[in-house]
Design an enzyme around this catalytic site. Sequence first.
Site, PDB file in Angstrom:
ATOM      1  N   ALA A  12      -2.129  -0.356  -5.527  1.00 37.25           N
ATOM      2  CA  ALA A  12      -1.493   0.799  -5.350  1.00 37.25           C
ATOM      3  C   ALA A  12      -1.344   1.539  -4.147  1.00 37.25           C
ATOM      4  CB  ALA A  12      -1.671   1.796  -6.492  1.00 37.25           C
ATOM      5  N   GLY A  16       2.249  -1.439  -2.672  1.00 34.75           N
ATOM      6  CA  GLY A  16       2.415  -1.308  -4.233  1.00 34.75           C
ATOM      7  C   GLY A  16       3.103  -0.443  -4.718  1.00 34.75           C
ATOM      8  N   ARG A  91      -2.879  -5.659   7.723  1.00 35.69           N
ATOM      9  CA  ARG A  91      -3.061  -6.120   9.240  1.00 35.69           C
ATOM     10  C   ARG A  91      -3.574  -4.793  10.139  1.00 35.69           C
ATOM     11  NH1 ARG A  91       0.944  -9.995  12.368  1.00 35.69           N
ATOM     12  NH2 ARG A  91       2.615  -9.162  10.805  1.00 35.69           N
ATOM     13  N   ARG A  97      -1.938 -12.488  10.681  1.00 35.97           N
ATOM     14  CA  ARG A  97      -2.082 -12.490   8.992  1.00 35.97           C
ATOM     15  C   ARG A  97      -3.143 -13.299   8.584  1.00 35.97           C
ATOM     16  NH1 ARG A  97       3.781 -12.435  10.070  1.00 35.97           N
ATOM     17  NH2 ARG A  97       4.691 -10.868   9.233  1.00 35.97           N
ATOM     18  N   VAL A 127       2.596 -10.924  -2.482  1.00 35.59           N
ATOM     19  CA  VAL A 127       2.799 -10.499  -1.283  1.00 35.59           C
ATOM     20  C   VAL A 127       1.820 -10.260  -0.580  1.00 35.59           C
ATOM     21  CG1 VAL A 127       4.843  -9.042  -2.641  1.00 35.59           C
ATOM     22  CG2 VAL A 127       2.623  -7.886  -1.660  1.00 35.59           C
ATOM     23  N   SER A 128       0.461 -10.500  -0.808  1.00 37.27           N
ATOM     24  CA  SER A 128      -0.661 -10.371  -0.097  1.00 37.27           C
ATOM     25  C   SER A 128      -0.625 -11.443   1.101  1.00 37.27           C
ATOM     26  CB  SER A 128      -1.929 -10.216  -0.908  1.00 37.27           C
ATOM     27  OG  SER A 128      -1.857  -9.618  -2.040  1.00 37.27           O
ATOM     28  N   ARG A 160      15.059  -8.385   8.479  1.00 33.71           N
ATOM     29  CA  ARG A 160      14.734  -8.093   9.574  1.00 33.71           C
ATOM     30  C   ARG A 160      15.705  -8.701  10.714  1.00 33.71           C
ATOM     31  NH1 ARG A 160       8.262  -8.470   8.826  1.00 33.71           N
ATOM     32  NH2 ARG A 160       7.864  -6.105   8.330  1.00 33.71           N
ATOM     33  N   HIS A 184       5.842 -17.296   6.535  1.00 31.73           N
ATOM     34  CA  HIS A 184       5.841 -15.939   6.851  1.00 31.73           C
ATOM     35  C   HIS A 184       4.726 -15.747   8.046  1.00 31.73           C
ATOM     36  CE1 HIS A 184       6.488 -11.759   6.406  1.00 31.73           C
ATOM     37  NE2 HIS A 184       5.240 -11.427   5.765  1.00 31.73           N
TER      38      HIS A 184
END
Length: 318
Positions: A12, A16, A91, A97, A127-128, A160, A184
């Site tokens: 969260a 999140g 980051r 990453r 997504v982490s 983007r 990514h």
Amino acid sequence: MARKGKVTVVGAGFYGSTTAQRLAEYDIVETVVLTDIIEGRPEGLALDMNQSRPIEGFETTVVGQTTGTDGSGYEAIAGSDVVVITAGLPRKPGMSRMDLIETNASIVRSVAESVARHAPDAVVIVVSNPLDEMTALAQIATGFPKHRVLGQAGLLDTARFTNSVAERLCVPVGSVTTLTLGSHGDTMVPVPSRCSVDGKPLGDLLPPTDVDELVERTRNGGAEIVALLKTGSAYYAPSAAAARMARAVMEDAGAVMPVCAWVDGEYGISGVYLGVEAEIGLVGVRRVVETDLTDSERAALEAAAEAVRAKQADVQHL
Ligand SMILES: NC(=O)c1ccc[n+]([C@@H]2O[C@H](COP(=O)([O-])OP(=O)(O)OC[C@H]3O[C@@H](n4cnc5c(N)ncnc54)[C@H](O)[C@@H]3O)[C@@H](O)[C@H]2O)c1
């Protein structure tokens, strides 16, 4: 309007909580569960989001749940159709990453194990970061079929790219089509041959040096924002991407979007999670969709596959 199903967002933090908010505001699911290990944070955010319902006019209920690293509290996610994993460190300026890999691997592994225990039928959207490696790890740790575990990156990187092209040419974002594939990270593969503005090829509108500049800005899109923010990373566009993917699953939409998916023979590449276009539905990835690439774009995609393959093999031991 019929609302159906349950989506859980693990973590969260910025990513999140904005993902949970977007999903709730779509007003298409019965329940959004938001969890975190910080005592009270998910419950507080859930209450806050629920209080926005009369103003924004949605009925989806947000449930907050504190969880322990021992897996306590995960009963709240039972029956989830989709679980979005955002838990993990973002980051700091100057970090890649990949610098997050060890810390986030232990977080993602323990989260994924709890997800497998309590929501064994869910589609998992990771997504982490580092994204491609954490997606591979989540599949290993859940033991779910590969089509039911996917990662969010390409939809964001493509957005983007689209935004940069629209800004550069002073045109509406809606008139621009772009695409990014690959990882990514450093081996992201923006695909200029699939970029157009109102149907006109991008290469006819801008000289190659300008296209190269836009490609480079896309590749560094996350780092540009990290450097400006100084603390934390992007979350408005990232959460829009994750929420759209979750929505495509919940609506069994069959939408084709760039995601991190298991590649098994497409483009002559096998056995790796990689950024490709895929058709998304209730099962997760229905199929990977191949697109025409130039020779150099294809070579870049193959190079990306080999770079992430090596790292994905390493995560098994983290
Ligand atoms: N894939 C992408 O395109 C993309 C884009 C942006 C950010 N990210 C990544 O998303 C992740 C989250 O970013 P953020 O901005 O929300 O960071 P954040 O620091 O704001 O939030 C992370 C949250 O995860 C929680 N957390 C840590 N361990 C947990 C566990 N075991 N269980 C549940 N929750 C746990 C933390 O308490 C924190 O609230 C980062 O790894 C970031 O790099 C990915």
